[in-house]
Design a protein around this motif. Structure first.
Motif, mmCIF file in Angstrom:
data_model
loop_
_atom_site.group_PDB
_atom_site.id
_atom_site.type_symbol
_atom_site.label_atom_id
_atom_site.label_comp_id
_atom_site.label_asym_id
_atom_site.label_seq_id
_atom_site.Cartn_x
_atom_site.Cartn_y
_atom_site.Cartn_z
ATOM 1 N N GLN A 1 12.870 8.859 -14.282
ATOM 2 C CA GLN A 1 13.843 7.869 -14.742
ATOM 3 C C GLN A 1 15.238 8.430 -15.024
ATOM 4 O O GLN A 1 16.235 7.866 -14.533
ATOM 5 C CB GLN A 1 13.298 7.129 -15.973
ATOM 6 C CG GLN A 1 14.257 6.155 -16.637
ATOM 7 C CD GLN A 1 14.760 5.057 -15.714
ATOM 8 O OE1 GLN A 1 14.172 4.783 -14.674
ATOM 9 N NE2 GLN A 1 15.860 4.426 -16.078
ATOM 10 N N PRO A 2 15.402 9.513 -15.776
ATOM 11 C CA PRO A 2 16.770 10.007 -16.033
ATOM 12 C C PRO A 2 17.499 10.393 -14.752
ATOM 13 O O PRO A 2 18.699 10.137 -14.609
ATOM 14 C CB PRO A 2 16.536 11.228 -16.931
ATOM 15 C CG PRO A 2 15.181 11.041 -17.512
ATOM 16 C CD PRO A 2 14.385 10.324 -16.478
ATOM 17 N N THR A 3 16.772 10.991 -13.815
ATOM 18 C CA THR A 3 17.383 11.433 -12.559
ATOM 19 C C THR A 3 17.827 10.257 -11.710
ATOM 20 O O THR A 3 18.963 10.205 -11.226
ATOM 21 C CB THR A 3 16.391 12.305 -11.758
ATOM 22 O OG1 THR A 3 16.016 13.439 -12.537
ATOM 23 C CG2 THR A 3 17.012 12.774 -10.451
ATOM 24 N N ILE A 4 16.938 9.291 -11.523
ATOM 25 C CA ILE A 4 17.275 8.174 -10.645
ATOM 26 C C ILE A 4 18.291 7.237 -11.297
ATOM 27 O O ILE A 4 19.096 6.605 -10.622
ATOM 28 C CB ILE A 4 16.015 7.395 -10.196
ATOM 29 C CG1 ILE A 4 16.354 6.537 -8.975
ATOM 30 C CG2 ILE A 4 15.421 6.563 -11.333
ATOM 31 C CD1 ILE A 4 15.156 6.007 -8.245
ATOM 32 N N GLU A 5 18.288 7.176 -12.618
ATOM 33 C CA GLU A 5 19.264 6.343 -13.308
ATOM 34 C C GLU A 5 20.681 6.865 -13.073
ATOM 35 O O GLU A 5 21.594 6.093 -12.765
ATOM 36 C CB GLU A 5 18.959 6.299 -14.813
ATOM 37 C CG GLU A 5 19.894 5.398 -15.594
ATOM 38 C CD GLU A 5 19.502 5.298 -17.061
ATOM 39 O OE1 GLU A 5 19.700 4.232 -17.651
ATOM 40 O OE2 GLU A 5 19.004 6.299 -17.615
ATOM 41 N N GLU A 6 20.864 8.171 -13.218
ATOM 42 C CA GLU A 6 22.178 8.764 -12.984
ATOM 43 C C GLU A 6 22.567 8.672 -11.514
ATOM 44 O O GLU A 6 23.711 8.392 -11.179
ATOM 45 C CB GLU A 6 22.187 10.225 -13.451
ATOM 46 C CG GLU A 6 22.162 10.395 -14.959
ATOM 47 C CD GLU A 6 23.303 9.640 -15.637
ATOM 48 O OE1 GLU A 6 24.462 9.792 -15.204
ATOM 49 O OE2 GLU A 6 23.031 8.888 -16.593
ATOM 50 N N TRP A 7 21.614 8.934 -10.641
ATOM 51 C CA TRP A 7 21.876 8.892 -9.196
ATOM 52 C C TRP A 7 22.282 7.499 -8.747
ATOM 53 O O TRP A 7 23.192 7.340 -7.927
ATOM 54 C CB TRP A 7 20.631 9.362 -8.458
ATOM 55 C CG TRP A 7 20.697 9.292 -6.969
ATOM 56 C CD1 TRP A 7 21.360 10.164 -6.128
ATOM 57 C CD2 TRP A 7 20.059 8.338 -6.130
ATOM 58 N NE1 TRP A 7 21.162 9.786 -4.818
ATOM 59 C CE2 TRP A 7 20.367 8.671 -4.786
ATOM 60 C CE3 TRP A 7 19.241 7.230 -6.383
ATOM 61 C CZ2 TRP A 7 19.898 7.924 -3.706
ATOM 62 C CZ3 TRP A 7 18.771 6.488 -5.307
ATOM 63 C CH2 TRP A 7 19.104 6.837 -3.987
ATOM 64 N N SER A 8 21.617 6.473 -9.282
ATOM 65 C CA SER A 8 21.903 5.098 -8.861
ATOM 66 C C SER A 8 23.345 4.694 -9.190
ATOM 67 O O SER A 8 23.926 3.840 -8.516
ATOM 68 C CB SER A 8 20.922 4.116 -9.510
ATOM 69 O OG SER A 8 21.104 4.064 -10.918
#
Length: 212
Positions: free
Chosen positions: A64-71
Motif C-alpha cells: 500500500q505505501p509504495t503503490i499509493e505514492e506511485w499512483s
C-alpha cells in the motif's frame, strides 16, 4: 590511442544501452499474463491500472505505501483504480466496507486507516457495529454508515467488482490489471517495484498502440 578510446567509449555506451533495453523489455507469460477477454475499464479515454486487493491481505498492506505514492506520479492519460477482490466471506465484507466509504466520500482519509486497523491494531471489522465504532472519529454516524452500507449504489458496485475479479482471472492479491488486458502478479514480477515497472512498460505499449 585516442581513436582506440573513442571506439571503446562508443562500444561501452552501446553495451549499456543494450542492457538497459533488455532490462526494460518484459515478456508475456514470463512477467505478465494477457487476458483472453479484455475486462471493462472505468474510463475508455484513459489507460487504466487497476489494483485488485483485499484489506486483510498482509501483502496488500505491505504494498500500500509504495503503490499509493506511485499512483500520485502517474501521467494524466493514466487512471489508477483500486478494486477490492470479492472472493467470498471476509473478502466481500471488506469490499463492501470499501464501497461504503467511497459512497460517503470518506475513502481517501480512511483507506490507509482500515489497513492499519486490521494489521497493526488487530481489529477484525467483521460486523457493521465494529465498523461504525471504528469510523466514528472520522465523522461518520451509525445512521449514515448503515444507509450507505445497504444502498443500491454500493450493492451495484459490489456486483461489478465480483464480475471484474472473474474477468481478471486472478487467483491472488495484490495484482495489477493494465487497461483490462494484462495481469501482473507478484509471483511473476518478484518484487513490488518490478510490478510497477512492468505496469509502466505495458502502459507505454498501450499508449503507442493508441497513437499508432
Amino acid at each position: 590511442m585516442r581513436a582506440f578510446f573513442s571506439v571503446a567509449l562508443i562500444w561501452l555506451l552501446g553495451s549499456l544501452a543494450l542492457v538497459q533495453a533488455q532490462e526494460t523489455t518484459y515478456q508475456e507469460g514470463v512477467h505478465y499474463v494477457v487476458l483472453p477477454t479484455p475486462a471493462p475499464t472505468q474510463d475508455p479515454e484513459k489507460i487504466e491500472i487497476a489494483e485488485l486487493f483485499w484489506y486483510g491481505c498482509p501483502h496488500c498492506y505491505a504494498f500500500q505505501p509504495t503503490i499509493e505514492e506511485w499512483s500520485k506520479t502517474l501521467p494524466e492519460d493514466v487512471n489508477f483504480r483500486p478494486v477490492p477482490a470479492m472472493f467470498g466471506g471476509q473478502w466481500n465484507t471488506h469490499g463492501q466496507l470499501f464501497y461504503t466509504l467511497e459512497s460517503l466520500g470518506k475513502l481517501e482519509e480512511t483507506h490507509d486507516a482500515v489497513f492499519n486497523a486490521l494489521h497493526r491494531e488487530k481489529k477484525q471489522l467483521q460486523t457493521t457495529d465494529e465498523m461504525i465504532e471504528f469510523l466514528a472519529p472520522y465523522g461518520i454516524t451509525g445512521e449514515q454508515f448503515e444507509r450507505a452500507w445497504s444502498s443500491f449504489g454500493v450493492k451495484s458496485r459490489i456486483e461489478q467488482a465480483g464480475r471484474l475479479a472473474r474477468d481478471y482471472r486472478a487467483t491472488g492479491v495484490p495484482c495489477l490489471i493494465v487497461n483490462g488486458k494484462y495481469r501482473i502478479e507478484g509471483k511473476m514480477a518478484g518484487t513490488f517495484e518490478n510490478m510497477l515497472k512492468i505496469a509502466e512498460y505495458l502502459v507505454e505499449q498501450e499508449r503507442q498502440a493508441k497513437q499508432g
